[in-house]
Design an enzyme around this catalytic site. Structure first.
Site, PDB file in Angstrom:
ATOM      1  N   HIS A 144      -3.814   3.283  -3.488  1.00  0.00           N
ATOM      2  CA  HIS A 144      -4.708   3.556  -2.573  1.00  0.00           C
ATOM      3  C   HIS A 144      -4.173   4.445  -1.541  1.00  0.00           C
ATOM      4  CE1 HIS A 144      -7.197   1.891   1.119  1.00  0.00           C
ATOM      5  NE2 HIS A 144      -6.279   2.612   1.665  1.00  0.00           N
ATOM      6  N   HIS A 178     -17.748  -8.592   3.155  1.00  0.00           N
ATOM      7  CA  HIS A 178     -17.477  -9.191   4.395  1.00  0.00           C
ATOM      8  C   HIS A 178     -18.253 -10.184   5.117  1.00  0.00           C
ATOM      9  CE1 HIS A 178     -13.464  -6.964   4.843  1.00  0.00           C
ATOM     10  NE2 HIS A 178     -14.165  -5.896   4.568  1.00  0.00           N
ATOM     11  N   ASP A 206     -15.774  -0.331  -5.498  1.00  0.00           N
ATOM     12  CA  ASP A 206     -15.081  -0.885  -4.065  1.00  0.00           C
ATOM     13  C   ASP A 206     -15.844  -1.798  -3.504  1.00  0.00           C
ATOM     14  OD1 ASP A 206     -12.945  -1.219  -2.302  1.00  0.00           O
ATOM     15  OD2 ASP A 206     -13.252   0.678  -1.452  1.00  0.00           O
TER      16      ASP A 206
END
Ligand SMILES: NC(=O)N[C@@H](CC(=O)O)C(=O)O
Length: 446
Positions: free
Chosen positions: A183, A313, A309
């Site tokens: 990352h 949430h 990705d």
């Protein structure tokens, strides 16, 4: 155990040829006239794919399944259901769970949950450092030797910033043909960052995340990978400069692979003007020029794969003020439509190219056996396992996250019209998606 044989009829394989495809006993047994001929003796059930594309099952190197620890956002069960609905037959579950997947115990737990769910193959990613803290290496060897057979290691969400640790990690994984997925985010340059650093970030008054914070880490890491002769994978490349650095590294024969997310291929920072946190993501949405460079990089092979990705949430983490909202977007169920819109409908990739960047190449990077399924020209081959995705590119739909299978609703495409729909998915020959609905999971035999 007897299995149902299937004859997928009238669909177009990635090479652009209309072919019947016969699946039986977990194998793609035959493609073309042979498939049609053998179907009768095997009492194959017919699946009409007329006008549709028959792809090898999609492989995602970058999925956040959130379990253990954040089951309010996603579980292995709900995340793999979403993966199946998106056409994925393999996902790589990122390590930033709670607890972090930094031991053989946690990666085996995630692997086992994936097998029990039965919607797609789950390959746990191991953390590079203990607790993602960036201080000492996790038990990389023990995770590799575990039943989960981890080969991909990443602290995704956080950069492995310490160059000595990064070097050691790259050196260590060589012994079992592992690789480090970085990352790339220089932490000091992005302290408190909220969006892409640009004129727009000054206008909006939000702290900027500059392109150089990504590019400087990629530059360092390709040099480190070269120095120790190891494999580096760059997660979610988001800037034109990063594409240039990776192109340079590849021209020097450095062992680097890279991925781009669907959202970085379609969306730009302009969306942040709304201050709607659904567009808040790490790395941030960038400029139009970056989007174009990423598309070009994916088309010419500089960027090897698409990684979703998928970062679910819960509502409370997104329905709040921009500055305190979580970063991340869901993406499994919209990935193929976004790739169709940004890469196929723009003439940058054909379906053989889609099969390459969404199935064959990620499978090769991860060392999966699915890699035999399609040749460079897109010819579908007789092979094991029978992981197949049938996709109808003719449909268009307005995206409604309430209809999505993932547990979370943070899709940036809400209200947008996207092309295409996954209609059928076969996992090891078992039909897990039928007529665009979840069917039954595959039960692992042992
Ligand atoms: N991509 C994101 O915006 N979020 C990821 C982690 C990360 O890569 O920052 C997440 O786990 O939510």
């Amino acid at each position: 155990m007897t299995t149902q044989a299937y004859l997928i009829t009238g669909g177009t394989t990635p090479d652009g040829v209309r072919n019947d495809v016969l699946l039986d006993a977990g194998e793609v047994l035959a493609v073309g006239a042979d498939a049609t001929a053998q179907a009768v003796e095997r009492s194959a059930e017919h699946v009409d794919a007329t006008g549709r594309i028959v792809l090898p099952g999609l492989v995602d190197l970058h999925t956040h399944l959130r379990e253990p620890g954040r089951e309010d956002a996603e579980t292995v069960e709900t995340g793999t259901r979403a993966a199946a609905m998106g056409g994925f037959t393999s996902v790589h579950a990122m390590a930033n769970s709670t607890p972090v997947a930094d031991t053989a115990g946690v990666v085996e737990q995630v692997w086992q949950l994936g097998r029990e769910a039965g919607w797609c193959d789950v390959h746990p990613v191991g953390a590079v450092t203990v607790g993602l803290a960036g201080e000492k290496l996790a038990e990389l060897g023990a995770m590799a030797a575990s039943r989960a057979q981890v080969r991909m290691f990443s602290d995704d969400g956080i950069c492995v910033w310490d160059p000595v640790l990064m070097r050691r990690a790259l050196e260590y994984v060589k012994s079992f043909d592992g690789f480090i997925a970085q990352h790339a985010q220089e932490p000091r340059l992005t302290d408190g960052a909220q969006m892409n650093e640009s004129e727009l970030s000054s206008v909006l008054g939000l702290p900027g995340w500059p392109a150089v914070a990504e590019e400087s880490i990629i530059a360092r890491d390709v040099l480190l990978a070269d120095h120790v002769g190891s494999r580096l994978h760059v997660c979610h490349v988001s800037t034109a400069g990063s594409v240039e650095i990776i192109r340079w590294a590849k021209s020097r024969g450095i062992q680097v692979t890279a991925e781009v997310t669907p959202h970085h291929l379609l969306l730009t920072e302009e969306l942040v003007r709304s201050y709607d946190p659904v567009f808040k993501v790490n790395p941030p949405l960038r400029r139009e020029a970056d989007v174009m460079a990423l598309r070009e990089g994916l088309a010419d092979g500089t960027i090897d794969t698409v990684g979703t990705d998928h970062a679910p949430h819960p509502a409370e983490a997104k329905q709040c003020e921009w500055s305190v909202a979580a970063m991340g977007m869901t993406g499994l169920e919209t990935a193929l439509p976004v790739i169709q819109q940004s890469m196929v409908d723009t003439g940058l990739l054909d379906w053989a190219g889609v099969a390459r960047v969404m199935s064959m190449t990620p499978a090769i990077i991860a060392g999966l056996t699915d890699q035999g399924l399609v040749s460079a020209e897109g010819v579908l081959q007789s092979s094991v396992p029978a992981n197949i995705t049938v996709y109808d590119p003719r449909e268009t739909r307005v995206v409604d996250p309430e209809q999505h299978t993932t547990k979370s609703r943070n899709s940036p495409y809400r209200g947008m019209t996207l092309p295409g729909r996954v209609t059928d998915v076969f996992l090891h020959g078992h039909r897990v998606v039928a007529d665009a609905c979840l069917a039954t999971p595959r039960r692992a035999s042992s």
